[in-house]
Design an enzyme around this catalytic site. Structure first.
Site, PDB file in Angstrom:
ATOM      1  N   LYS A 135       2.319   4.542   1.589  1.00 35.46           N
ATOM      2  CA  LYS A 135       2.503   5.045   2.955  1.00 35.46           C
ATOM      3  C   LYS A 135       2.115   6.521   2.917  1.00 35.46           C
ATOM      4  O   LYS A 135       2.859   7.377   2.451  1.00 35.46           O
ATOM      5  CB  LYS A 135       3.935   4.859   3.422  1.00 35.46           C
ATOM      6  CG  LYS A 135       4.109   5.222   4.879  1.00 35.46           C
ATOM      7  CD  LYS A 135       5.442   4.764   5.409  1.00 35.46           C
ATOM      8  CE  LYS A 135       5.553   4.973   6.903  1.00 35.46           C
ATOM      9  NZ  LYS A 135       5.189   6.289   7.368  1.00 35.46           N
ATOM     10  N   CYS A 165       2.199  49.649  -7.654  1.00 35.26           N
ATOM     11  CA  CYS A 165       3.480  48.981  -7.883  1.00 35.26           C
ATOM     12  C   CYS A 165       3.323  47.930  -8.993  1.00 35.26           C
ATOM     13  O   CYS A 165       2.419  47.095  -8.937  1.00 35.26           O
ATOM     14  CB  CYS A 165       3.947  48.319  -6.590  1.00 35.26           C
ATOM     15  SG  CYS A 165       5.412  47.318  -6.815  1.00 35.26           S
ATOM     16  N   GLU A 181       0.850  -1.205   0.000  1.00 40.09           N
ATOM     17  CA  GLU A 181       0.000   0.000   0.000  1.00 40.09           C
ATOM     18  C   GLU A 181       0.874   1.239   0.000  1.00 40.09           C
ATOM     19  O   GLU A 181       2.042   1.165   0.380  1.00 40.09           O
ATOM     20  CB  GLU A 181      -0.842   0.068   1.285  1.00 40.09           C
ATOM     21  CG  GLU A 181      -1.822  -1.038   1.443  1.00 40.09           C
ATOM     22  CD  GLU A 181      -2.353  -1.098   2.882  1.00 40.09           C
ATOM     23  OE1 GLU A 181      -2.305  -0.098   3.619  1.00 40.09           O
ATOM     24  OE2 GLU A 181      -2.797  -2.188   3.255  1.00 40.09           O
ATOM     25  N   CYS A 192       9.415  49.239  -7.567  1.00 41.41           N
ATOM     26  CA  CYS A 192       8.952  50.594  -7.889  1.00 41.41           C
ATOM     27  C   CYS A 192       9.674  51.682  -7.107  1.00 41.41           C
ATOM     28  O   CYS A 192       9.473  52.867  -7.363  1.00 41.41           O
ATOM     29  CB  CYS A 192       7.450  50.706  -7.651  1.00 41.41           C
ATOM     30  SG  CYS A 192       7.021  50.621  -5.905  1.00 41.41           S
ATOM     31  N   ASP A 207       1.254  10.224   3.986  1.00 39.10           N
ATOM     32  CA  ASP A 207       1.959  11.092   4.924  1.00 39.10           C
ATOM     33  C   ASP A 207       0.983  12.028   5.643  1.00 39.10           C
ATOM     34  O   ASP A 207       0.809  13.175   5.266  1.00 39.10           O
ATOM     35  CB  ASP A 207       3.016  11.897   4.162  1.00 39.10           C
ATOM     36  CG  ASP A 207       4.106  12.377   5.089  1.00 39.10           C
ATOM     37  OD1 ASP A 207       4.077  12.026   6.275  1.00 39.10           O
ATOM     38  OD2 ASP A 207       4.984  13.114   4.624  1.00 39.10           O
ATOM     39  N   CYS A 230       5.463  46.766   0.389  1.00 45.91           N
ATOM     40  CA  CYS A 230       5.546  47.949  -0.452  1.00 45.91           C
ATOM     41  C   CYS A 230       4.157  48.587  -0.379  1.00 45.91           C
ATOM     42  O   CYS A 230       3.154  47.907  -0.592  1.00 45.91           O
ATOM     43  CB  CYS A 230       5.870  47.549  -1.887  1.00 45.91           C
ATOM     44  SG  CYS A 230       5.488  48.843  -3.071  1.00 45.91           S
ATOM     45  N   TYR A 234      -7.205   1.649   6.527  1.00 45.39           N
ATOM     46  CA  TYR A 234      -6.391   0.477   6.191  1.00 45.39           C
ATOM     47  C   TYR A 234      -6.394  -0.617   7.261  1.00 45.39           C
ATOM     48  O   TYR A 234      -5.608  -1.552   7.182  1.00 45.39           O
ATOM     49  CB  TYR A 234      -4.956   0.867   5.836  1.00 45.39           C
ATOM     50  CG  TYR A 234      -4.260   1.817   6.792  1.00 45.39           C
ATOM     51  CD1 TYR A 234      -3.991   1.448   8.107  1.00 45.39           C
ATOM     52  CD2 TYR A 234      -3.869   3.080   6.360  1.00 45.39           C
ATOM     53  CE1 TYR A 234      -3.350   2.322   8.964  1.00 45.39           C
ATOM     54  CE2 TYR A 234      -3.226   3.956   7.215  1.00 45.39           C
ATOM     55  CZ  TYR A 234      -2.970   3.568   8.513  1.00 45.39           C
ATOM     56  OH  TYR A 234      -2.347   4.433   9.357  1.00 45.39           O
TER      57      TYR A 234
HETATM   58  S1  IVH Z   1      -0.305   0.283   8.871  1.00 41.59           S
HETATM   59  C1  IVH Z   1       0.462  -1.608  13.108  1.00 41.59           C
HETATM   60  N1  IVH Z   1      -0.580   1.341   6.500  1.00 41.59           N
HETATM   61  O1  IVH Z   1       2.638   5.276   8.977  1.00 41.59           O
HETATM   62  C2  IVH Z   1       0.856  -0.727  11.977  1.00 41.59           C
HETATM   63  N2  IVH Z   1       0.297   2.690   8.246  1.00 41.59           N
HETATM   64  O2  IVH Z   1       5.177   5.120  10.139  1.00 41.59           O
HETATM   65  C3  IVH Z   1      -0.238   0.089  11.483  1.00 41.59           C
HETATM   66  N3  IVH Z   1       0.785   4.987   7.563  1.00 41.59           N
HETATM   67  O3  IVH Z   1       1.431   4.922  12.245  1.00 41.59           O
HETATM   68  C4  IVH Z   1       0.109   0.968  10.400  1.00 41.59           C
HETATM   69  N4  IVH Z   1       0.147   4.790   5.476  1.00 41.59           N
HETATM   70  O4  IVH Z   1       0.172   6.499  10.617  1.00 41.59           O
HETATM   71  C5  IVH Z   1      -0.186   1.539   7.774  1.00 41.59           C
HETATM   72  N5  IVH Z   1      -0.898   2.167   4.360  1.00 41.59           N
HETATM   73  C6  IVH Z   1      -0.520   2.355   5.617  1.00 41.59           C
HETATM   74  C7  IVH Z   1      -0.033   3.597   6.078  1.00 41.59           C
HETATM   75  C8  IVH Z   1       0.373   3.721   7.399  1.00 41.59           C
HETATM   76  C9  IVH Z   1       0.632   5.620   6.403  1.00 41.59           C
HETATM   77  C10 IVH Z   1       1.313   5.629   8.783  1.00 41.59           C
HETATM   78  C11 IVH Z   1       0.577   5.276  10.038  1.00 41.59           C
HETATM   79  C12 IVH Z   1       1.623   4.651  10.912  1.00 41.59           C
HETATM   80  C13 IVH Z   1       2.860   5.267  10.366  1.00 41.59           C
HETATM   81  C14 IVH Z   1       4.089   4.493  10.678  1.00 41.59           C
END
Ligand code: IVH
Length: 700
Positions: free
Chosen positions: A145, A466, A143, A446, A147, A461, A260
């Site tokens: 990750k 301007c 998946e 200006c 942010d 300014c 997720y």
């Molecule tokens: S699973 C038990 N899946 O990344 C672990 N986390 O760096 C549960 N995060 O605390 C996390 N995308 O806030 C999971 N597809 C994803 C995620 C994800 C972002 C975040 C989440 C986690 C942090 C860890």
């Protein structure tokens, strides 16, 4: 980019070892006093930065710098395990809950993820999975990750009853009222739907809250227009928004939530992670579509490589890929280390940062006349683009960074439109520069005097005419969310304004094909396209025109409220300060700014010309009842039958106004369950407090 502030586990050296034994302090006596001192001072420094980051949402240092501090502490603690104490910042899952929210325990700990940064480490992780399970035929789910910040949503009988931040992993903050405003979070799910998805009525969803880049940019623009502080990146903006004590603010800043995880009684419910994602999808949760089932390492790796290419095009930020063992029984077998599961791992993409030379610092004049110091850099390639400019925001930031012309700096490219300087680099290969930057006394465009209003960080300014302001004003007017004149970007607007073909926004509508053809790099086809775009812009609704005028403090949202309230430019132009303040979210400051704008003869002339050009000057007035006219409401706590948005809309439709904070001007506070400080304030000020039923009575 940061790993440790969100995932301290990644740096934790003992994570796969036996439980840590905390030695008596007497053991410390054997250690070098200097080391003890160094460790303590590092801990204090880290605690300070954690507080800035988590509690205030206002970091002072970059994530990379924070990681380095944490790494230094971990290294020292690894070589002096006798000095590890339970209160060391290295020993916790994450962040301190901010004051102001009720705290609640998680159904099971909200853990973090271990990080890897290269293919070898990722293979090592896979090897460990093979060893611990005794099998090699493991299926994985990959998946994105995301942010943002993780959030747990608890549902009872299919209804959302609580939203919790991660907090320290065991106890989180109850942010239910805020997250109820996020549209991708279902407030209730029918029995039928849950049944079809195979989900029990009481369950918990975990996922990531994030702010899409477009919302982030818009929010920062509005913050700037209002003279307020901007957020450093979408992640901080998300945390700041979710933890805002006023849910109205959360509602305005568009957040998104991707699910997720699905738990029942604190445990994973389905026997495959892929089934969890499909079931969540089916039940109406937002599940990120960029995911795959991988049968082996090569397939995992191709997903990682493919998504890195697509990263730039995503409407939100990601910082890597999460790889998870699909089978729940194997997940259980693999278990957890202190703070992260062994069955999942994060692969972090390389930070989009680089080191380069500051060749010059140049003040840039914006639409409002604000002078922003911009670092002109030796071009450096960062994450797919060449960066040659980075914002330094203001003089306070220059002072904080201690940056001078000739310095080498680290530049980060995050969700922000313009990259930013995060720190000065100093070592034998990167000597310090010596030339300090001073804000000029006169506008570089200006020559008019530059002023810094007392108490404000920005220099401006003050010349209304301007040329820099003109350029930026035209760019704003033509931009996507405003009059949407495609093709009228930087290069064209610079030429149009420099040649005097456009002296104000109305001049855009008198441009001829010959005017355009006289410009550089403009062929017949492009000229025609621009003219067509200009013509099309005339059809855009009234609120766009109001927004396009660039009235100070009038952002997109305010423009929309103004258009809905007055229904025509004429009524808006002639409105009194009192009438303006009747409009949603318009207070004395915005009202005054609007009055000042329309009082200016040149602005009235401009509007006349826009009208003759055929722009949309009337709109659909939102008919409002008069039942609650002039009455001011504040909502607090959770209402049983209405979302906040619904209640607000009902009150507004009846002519009332909903504000975020209780004051003497408040007529009613509508209190739901778990009402907080606003209720206390109402009692203190003697404001009438009513419940949902009484609100309904007022409306009929
Ligand atoms: S699973 C038990 N899946 O990344 C672990 N986390 O760096 C549960 N995060 O605390 C996390 N995308 O806030 C999971 N597809 C994803 C995620 C994800 C972002 C975040 C989440 C986690 C942090 C860890």
């Amino acid at each position: 980019m940061c790993g440790s502030r969100r995932t301290p586990a990644s740096l934790f050296p003992f994570q796969n070892a036996s439980p840590i034994i905390f030695f008596e302090m007497s053991a410390a006596k054997n250690s070098d006093k200097n080391v003890v001192k160094k460790i303590e001072s590092l801990r204090d420094e880290i605690r300070h930065h954690e507080y800035r980051y988590y509690a205030l949402d206002d970091p002072e240092i970059s994530d990379g710098e924070f990681d380095k501090l944490m790494q230094r502490l971990l290294d020292l603690e690894a070589s002096h395990p006798e000095l590890v104490t339970p209160d060391s910042p290295s020993q916790r899952v994450s962040g301190a809950p901010s004051e102001g929210f009720v705290k609640a325990a998680h159904s099971s700990p909200m853990l973090s993820l271990d990080n890897t940064y290269n293919v070898d480490d990722l293979r090592d992780w896979e090897r460990r999975v093979h060893e611990l399970t005794g099998r090699t035929d493991i299926e994985y789910v990959c998946e994105l990750k995301l942010d943002g910040m993780s959030l747990a949503l608890q549902y009872e009988d299919g209804r959302l009853v609580r939203g919790l931040t991660r907090g320290d992993g065991t106890v989180g903050e109850d942010v239910t009222s805020n997250i109820r405003t996020v549209r991708s979070i279902p407030l209730s799910i029918s029995k039928d739907k849950l049944k079809k998805a195979g989900i029990p009525p009481n369950f918990e969803v975990r996922g990531e809250m994030l702010m899409p880049l477009a919302s982030f940019r818009k929010m920062n623009e509005e913050q700037e227009a209002k003279g307020l502080k901007q957020f450093a990146n979408p992640r901080n903006a998300t945390a700041g928004t979710v933890r805002n004590l006023d849910p109205n603010i959360t509602a305005q800043r568009r957040l998104d939530y991707f699910s997720y995880m699905l738990l029942h009684d604190g445990r994973t419910f389905f026997d495959r992670h892929s089934k969890t994602l499909d079931a969540l999808d089916q039940a109406g949760f937002k599940v990120n579509p960029a995911r795959t089932l991988a049968q082996n390492f090569d397939q995992v790796w191709s997903f990682i490589e493919k998504e890195e290419q697509l990263r730039e095009k995503l409407p939100y930020e990601i910082d890597g890929i999460v790889v998870k063992v699909n089978r729940t029984s194997l997940q259980d077998e693999l278990g957890f280390t202190g703070r992260a599961p062994r069955w999942a791992i994060a692969y972090k993409y390389a930070a989009r940062a680089g080191i380069t030379l500051v060749e010059d610092i140049v003040p840039q004049v914006g639409r409002t006349g604000k002078l922003t110091p911009v670092a002109h850099l030796k071009p450096v390639f960062i994450g797919g683009t060449t960066v040659s400019r980075a914002t330094l925001h203001n003089m306070d930031e220059i002072e904080r960074l201690g940056v001078k012309i000739g310095d080498w700096v680290e530049v980060e490219r995050g969700g922000d439109v313009i990259p930013k300087v995060t720190r000065v680099v100093e070592d034998k290969d990167h000597p310090r520069g010596h030339k300090a930057f001073h804000m000029p006394e006169k506008c570089p465009v200006c020559g008019t005097h530059v002023v810094r209003t007392e108490g404000e960080v920005d220099y401006r300014c003050v010349n209304a005419n301007c040329p820099a302001k003109l350029r930026e004003t035209i760019l704003h007017f033509a931009s996507r969310g405003v009059m949407n004149i495609e093709g009228m970007g930087d290069a064209l607007v610079t030429q149009l304004t420099e040649r005097g073909l456009v002296k104000n926004v109305a001049d855009i509508y008198k441009l001829t094909k010959d005017d355009l053809l006289s410009l550089e790099r403009m062929g017949d086809k492009s000229a025609q396209n621009v003219l067509d775009e200009i013509e099309n812009s005339k059809k855009l609704p009234l609120e766009r025109v109001i927004f396009g005028l660039g009235i100070r403090f009038v952002g997109e949202r305010t423009a929309q409220f103004l258009a809905e309230h007055f229904g025509s430019m004429e009524h808006l132009m002639n409105a009194s300060e009192e009438e303006l303040q009747q409009v949603d979210e318009v207070g004395p400051r915005i009202a005054k700014s609007i009055i000042e704008f329309f009082a200016e003869a040149s602005n009235r002339k401009l509007i006349e010309r826009l009208q003759s050009a055929g722009l949309t000057f009337t709109g659909k007035k939102k008919e409002r009842g008069t039942k609650l006219a002039g009455k001011v409401f504040v909502l607090t706590g959770t209402l049983a039958n209405y979302s906040r948005d619904d209640a607000k809309k009902m009150i507004e439709d009846a002519g009332g106004k909903v504000t975020g904070s209780v004051s003497k001007k408040t007529d009613y506070v509508i209190a739901g369950t778990d009402a907080g400080s606003k209720l206390d304030k109402a009692k203190e000020l003697g404001v009438s407090v009513i419940d949902e039923k009484e609100m309904e009575k007022l409306l009929v």
